[in-house]
Design an enzyme around this catalytic site. Structure first.
Site, PDB file in Angstrom:
ATOM      1  N   GLU A 131       0.721  -1.399  -0.105  1.00 31.73           N
ATOM      2  CA  GLU A 131       0.529   0.214  -0.285  1.00 31.73           C
ATOM      3  C   GLU A 131       0.393   0.810   0.415  1.00 31.73           C
ATOM      4  OE1 GLU A 131      -2.616  -0.332   2.994  1.00 31.73           O
ATOM      5  OE2 GLU A 131      -4.111  -1.722   2.178  1.00 31.73           O
ATOM      6  N   HIS A 251      -9.597   9.691   3.473  1.00 29.19           N
ATOM      7  CA  HIS A 251      -9.231   8.829   2.227  1.00 29.19           C
ATOM      8  C   HIS A 251      -9.521  10.030   1.035  1.00 29.19           C
ATOM      9  CE1 HIS A 251      -9.060   4.956  -0.230  1.00 29.19           C
ATOM     10  NE2 HIS A 251      -8.531   4.581   0.951  1.00 29.19           N
ATOM     11  N   ARG A 297      -1.731   9.419   0.424  1.00 30.25           N
ATOM     12  CA  ARG A 297      -3.072  10.075   0.728  1.00 30.25           C
ATOM     13  C   ARG A 297      -3.673  11.160   0.713  1.00 30.25           C
ATOM     14  NH1 ARG A 297      -5.429   5.269   4.947  1.00 30.25           N
ATOM     15  NH2 ARG A 297      -5.098   3.979   2.928  1.00 30.25           N
ATOM     16  N   HIS A 358     -11.353   9.749   7.892  1.00 29.09           N
ATOM     17  CA  HIS A 358     -11.164   8.217   7.533  1.00 29.09           C
ATOM     18  C   HIS A 358     -10.847   7.923   8.847  1.00 29.09           C
ATOM     19  CE1 HIS A 358     -10.365   4.819   5.717  1.00 29.09           C
ATOM     20  NE2 HIS A 358      -9.116   4.766   5.664  1.00 29.09           N
TER      21      HIS A 358
END
Ligand SMILES: Cc1cc2nc3c(=O)[nH]c(=O)nc-3n(C[C@H](O)[C@H](O)[C@H](O)COP(=O)(O)OP(=O)(O)OC[C@H]3O[C@@H](n4cnc5c(N)ncnc54)[C@H](O)[C@@H]3O)c2cc1C
Length: 554
Positions: A131, A251, A297, A358
């Site tokens: 990720e 997010h 992100r 998030h």
């Protein structure tokens, strides 16, 4: 006014996500554990986690690399000791999850990593994903439904433990304190038995908040409705120190609309090649970062926010067409099914997405064993702030933190129970001062619905991804006005579930705004146009504590 009933237990746990359940399982050998949860037991953020849990299990990975990645994401505010300790403990805790029945995805013929049975070099190895921000493949996963699998297995384990009792639809309202020698200790909590509509004092020698985050304070969020920051608000009202509440992680890609029934489109989809486009089809990420749609992100979330504002769009598009259909089907079956259930055709058209609140990197300040600033009050999971995430969480480090700190906290609880003396029956103080009269009203109905929506809109509009001091000040005033309205409304009514939720959302909103105002720099997830650079003077945590006024003196 009817008298409030009293229950006694050794350990009280509030919350049934990964943190609360793992803690309860590990604490069970030390005494009676009562676990309360405000809805059904699987209603938690944990149940929605898709990606997985970060842990060093691959032969080409190392603690050093995971530590480095975490520190880099945290932008100068992580505690290096905490990061190292959590990362080091990760692989063993992942093995314990497997021993408790969690079935992580495996690959048939392994390199010589940790096997799915927890043995080095055994036949099936863990299937690891990569990720954003991770320099290695290290995300242990269960398909694209990791959280659901963890929740299933932990609930099953808890169900088999005679010393652990779980009560659904019991809402933790406020912590109970007992004063002695000038020190306030936690003595349990006031709880609302929602079905029976009665308030109960639950007295406990050790109290554990595992109530998760507070994404519901924002209009758009990936978090389910339970995430209203109850534990953070309860602990703050009781005098606990909170830390770093300005660092809400957004997010970049929640399916639009994201306010009623939020759904996350995992970062891994962009990892496989999906491209972000404006509504007019223009791919825009190239103007913001060399990694384009795969940028970190926070960069992606800010870019989308900017494009939406500049073009007056309600959403941007995520184009899945660069990903081969077989890959989509193999990697993201749940995401595809959910999009289709909502009427989208992920194979035929780009998906509308928006950034959404998030993960709360801040929370109640604790040490690595979950110990808060209030004796006998432990906090685990997203409600706590150990120093692992700093100013920005590295993806999949939150399930890791919950399980590591949850396990450590169980040891701490065992010590507290053994050390004695136990909490006596001396009178307890209820900092919230609830009335025993209760009325049934949820926050999604009646007069509270409007207040709830207003709070969420204020935070989204004024305290969002890109901030300004003037907007934060405006938000302070708006939240204060809602607070006044709320108090008038609440004054004329009996205690209710809805009242509790608004009270907590207001508290959490105030903490986020106050923390954001204090940080006059941009760092990690906190970006303000008034101070767009990092400032070494702010390389420290934002700590807030409620000052009680005693005998007229502050
Ligand atoms: C869509 C989504 C995807 C995610 N993906 C990942 C991922 O891939 N990897 C990762 O590491 N993290 C991920 N996260 C974050 C991670 O899921 C959470 O941080 C983590 O699950 C929090 O666990 P927890 O035990 O602290 O709280 P939760 O799982 O949120 O559980 C909180 C519990 O407390 C209960 N509760 C709350 N208030 C009260 C109250 N007043 N009284 C009684 N009970 C109460 C709730 O009902 C719930 O049972 C994701 C989050 C979301 C929303």
């Amino acid at each position: 006014m009817p008298a409030v009933e009293t229950l006694r237990t050794d350990v009280l746990v509030i919350g049934t996500g990964i943190g609360g359940l793992f803690f309860a399982i590990k604490a069970a050998p030390h005494g009676r554990v009562l676990v309360l949860t405000k809805k059904a037991s699987a209603d938690s953020n944990t149940n929605w986690a898709q990606g997985g849990i970060a842990a060093v299990t691959a032969p080409d990975d190392s603690v050093e690399q995971h530590v480095r990645d975490t520190l880099e994401a945290g932008d100068g505010l992580c505690s290096p000791e905490v990061v190292r300790a959590v990362v080091e403990a990760g692989p063993a805790r992942v093995r314990e999850l497997m021993e408790l029945g969690v079935r992580f995805s495996t690959v048939p013929s392994p390199p010589d990593g940790v096997s799915a049975e927890g043995e080095p070099g055994a036949p099936a190895a863990l299937s690891l994903a990569r990720e954003g921000g991770h320099s290695r493949r290290r995300i242990v996963r269960a398909g694209d439904l990791t959280g659901r699998e963890i929740e299933r297995a932990l609930l099953r384990s808890v169900g088999g433990l005679p010393w652990v009792e779980l009560r659904e639809h019991w809402l933790g309202v406020d912590l109970l304190l007992r004063e002695g020698n000038g020190v306030s200790q936690c003595a349990g909590a006031v709880a609302l038995d929602v079905r029976e509509q009665r308030l109960v004092y639950v007295l406990a020698d050790v109290t554990v908040l595992a109530t998760g985050g507070c994404g519901q304070a924002y209009r758009y969020t990936t978090n389910p409705p339970i995430a209203t920051g109850d534990g953070i608000a309860m602990a703050y009202r009781a005098g606990a120190v909170t830390a770093n509440m300005e660092f809400m992680q957004f997010h970049p890609t929640a399916l639009y609309p994201a306010d009623e029934e939020p759904f996350l489109i995992s970062e891994a989809v962009r990892g496989e090649g999906a491209v972000l486009r404006r509504r007019d089809g223009e791919p825009f990420m190239g103007r913001y970062h060399a990694l384009r749609s795969l940028a970190p992100r926070d960069v992606v979330a800010r870019a989308i926010d900017r494009e939406m504002k500049d073009h007056g769009d309600e959403f941007v598009l995520l184009d899945l067409s660069p990903i081969p259909k077989e890959t989509l089907l193999e990697r993201f079956p749940n995401i595809l099914a959910e999009c289709q259930r909502r009427g989208y055709d992920p194979f035929g058209e780009p998906l509308p997405v928006v950034p959404a609140a998030h993960y709360m990197c801040g929370g109640i300040r604790t040490d690595l064993r979950g110990q808060s600033s209030i004796p006998r009050l432990l906090v685990v999971g997203e409600a706590g702030c150990t120093g692992l995430h700093g100013a920005n969480r590295l993806a999949s480090n939150s399930l890791l933190e919950a399980v590591v700190v949850g396990g450590n906290a169980a040891e701490r609880a065992g010590e507290l129970l053994q050390a004695g003396p136990r909490i006596s029956h001396a009178p307890v103080i209820d900092p919230g001062g609830e009335d025993a009269a209760v009325e049934a009203m949820s926050a999604t109905e009646g007069p509270y619905r409007r207040l709830r929506e207003s709070i969420r809109r204020i935070l989204w509009d004024e305290v969002g991804i890109v901030r300004r001091e003037a907007r934060l000040r405006r938000a302070t005033q708006k939240i204060a006005a809602i607070h006044r309205e709320f108090e008038q409304l609440a004054a004329g009514r009996a205690y209710s579930e809805g009242q509790n939720e608004i009270r907590n959302l207001l508290q959490v909103a105030a903490l986020i705004i106050e923390s954001a105002l204090w940080r006059r720099e941009s760092r990690g997830l906190h970006f303000t146009l008034d101070h767009p650079q990092r400032d070494p003077a702010f390389e420290r945590d934002t700590l807030l504590v409620l000052r009680r006024v005693r005998d007229g003196a502050a």
